[in-house]
Design a protein around this motif. Structure first.
Motif, mmCIF file in Angstrom:
data_model
loop_
_atom_site.group_PDB
_atom_site.id
_atom_site.type_symbol
_atom_site.label_atom_id
_atom_site.label_comp_id
_atom_site.label_asym_id
_atom_site.label_seq_id
_atom_site.Cartn_x
_atom_site.Cartn_y
_atom_site.Cartn_z
ATOM 1 N N GLY A 48 0.821 -1.205 0.000
ATOM 2 C CA GLY A 48 0.000 0.000 0.000
ATOM 3 C C GLY A 48 0.855 1.254 0.000
ATOM 4 N N ASP A 170 -8.945 6.511 4.417
ATOM 5 C CA ASP A 170 -9.702 6.400 3.161
ATOM 6 C C ASP A 170 -11.202 6.384 3.441
ATOM 7 O OD1 ASP A 170 -10.562 3.201 2.620
ATOM 8 O OD2 ASP A 170 -8.949 3.500 4.046
ATOM 9 N N THR A 196 -4.853 -1.022 1.957
ATOM 10 C CA THR A 196 -4.982 -0.637 0.546
ATOM 11 C C THR A 196 -4.693 -1.796 -0.406
ATOM 12 O OG1 THR A 196 -4.240 1.570 1.180
ATOM 13 C CG2 THR A 196 -4.275 1.077 -1.157
ATOM 14 N N GLN A 199 -7.573 -3.949 -0.996
ATOM 15 C CA GLN A 199 -8.594 -3.202 -1.738
ATOM 16 C C GLN A 199 -8.321 -3.267 -3.240
ATOM 17 O OE1 GLN A 199 -9.238 0.808 -0.242
ATOM 18 N NE2 GLN A 199 -8.968 0.109 1.871
ATOM 19 N N ALA A 213 -7.844 5.607 -3.652
ATOM 20 C CA ALA A 213 -6.477 5.180 -3.934
ATOM 21 C C ALA A 213 -5.529 6.371 -3.813
ATOM 22 C CB ALA A 213 -6.402 4.566 -5.333
#
Length: 328
Positions: A48, A170, A196, A199, A213
């Motif tokens: 991430g 986020d 992340t 995801q 993002a």
């Protein structure tokens, strides 16, 4: 009698010398810090934006610290596995946390009962604009090219599966964007992923339609078209994504950056905090590192420990205001 007095004086002198020696030893230890590797806990899985940036900057900072900085991923429970580990660690400067606003959102949303006040701020390192994005498949199926298209789609009552990490930064960003656009932040079908990296995997597997993002971790997905950026959550466009308008250009008055910095356990010696701060400061002054950070869509953003402390207090206040509107 004289012998007795001489003995007493000798004992006093011995104690005085011992005290001086002890004081000198303690001072020497403080001056010599660090004498062994420093563990940098990254409370997310590898891959991430947080992981990428902290590992990069740590490589440069350790040259000035004089000891190896060991990045250690401790993912889980909305990054609180890692943050709790550091919070409870010995406050000796050898265990530090690489994190961002998640410390505040996790507290305000009830994931944990501690926040920034449980740590000593060390140094702010970088700032990174968020980029709300959707999958190529979702974009093509519903003709969504930017954030305004997306807002209209959501307002019409359509279902959107949104990948997020509960109570993370986020989570805050998408809630704040929707709120600023006049949309109930709870309108999306939120699907929790711990970090992340997972995801992105969900987007690739078509398990989710969109996510928040950033360029640091999403560059490859933007380059190959897997991920479609809807807007830049920043005051200016990103030179590496020049065709992506800011949210403000699209009429949504919201801008925020992910502010990544170092925290230490509460009670850490200020002199040791200063040593770590100085190492990161020197690293961030390196033109080569500055270029690499910017190529990842982020910006070097150094702050002293005092400035960083004031900054996190402001972040904490802003996030507390939105928490009641967020989906959990």
């Amino acid at each position: 009698m004289k012998k007795y007095l001489i003995s007493i004086i000798s004992i006093i002198l011995l104690f005085s010398l011992a005290a001086c020696s002890s004081s000198s030893s303690s001072s020497s230890e403080a001056e010599e810090f660090p004498t062994k590797p420093v563990k940098l806990v990254i409370p997310y899985p590898p891959g991430g934006g947080t992981d990428v940036l902290f590992r990069l900057v740590a490589q440069y900072a350790e040259k000035h610290l004089g000891q190896t900085i060991v990045p250690t991923n401790m993912a889980g429970a909305t990054s609180t596995v890692g943050s709790r580990f550091v919070k409870d660690a010995e406050p000796d400067g050898y265990t530090i946390l690489g994190t961002h606003q998640v410390v505040a959102t996790a507290q305000h949303t009830g994931v944990v009962d501690y926040g920034f006040s449980a740590f000593d701020p060390v140094v702010l390192m970088t700032s990174t604009p968020h980029i709300p994005s959707i999958s190529k498949k979702f974009s093509e199926e519903h003709n969504i090219k930017n954030m305004n298209d997306f807002i209209e789609y959501v307002k019409a009552g359509n279902k959107v599966n949104w990948a997020y990490t509960v109570a993370s930064e986020d989570h805050y960003s998408i809630a704040a964007i929707l709120d600023a656009a006049g949309v109930d932040p709870k309108s999306l079908n939120y699907i929790h992923y711990d970090g992340t990296g997972p995801q992105y995997a969900a987007i690739l597997a078509n398990q989710a339609d969109g996510m928040i993002a950033d360029y640091a971790s999403g560059k490859g997905y933007y380059d190959d078209g897997t991920l479609v950026p809807l807007g830049m959550v920043f005051d200016e466009r990103n030179p590496f994504l020049p065709d992506v308008p800011t949210l403000k250009e699209q009429g949504i008055d919201f801008s925020v950056t992910v502010d990544r910095g170092i925290l230490a356990p509460k009670g850490t010696d200020p002199e040791r905090i200063k040593v770590i701060n100085e190492a990161f400061k020197k690293a961030l002054e390196d033109p080569e590192l500055q270029k690499k950070i910017e190529e990842l869509g982020s910006f070097p953003h150094y702050m002293t420990s005092e400035e960083y402390s004031n900054h996190v207090n402001e972040l904490d206040s802003e996030m507390g205001k939105l928490a009641p509107k967020m989906e959990f």
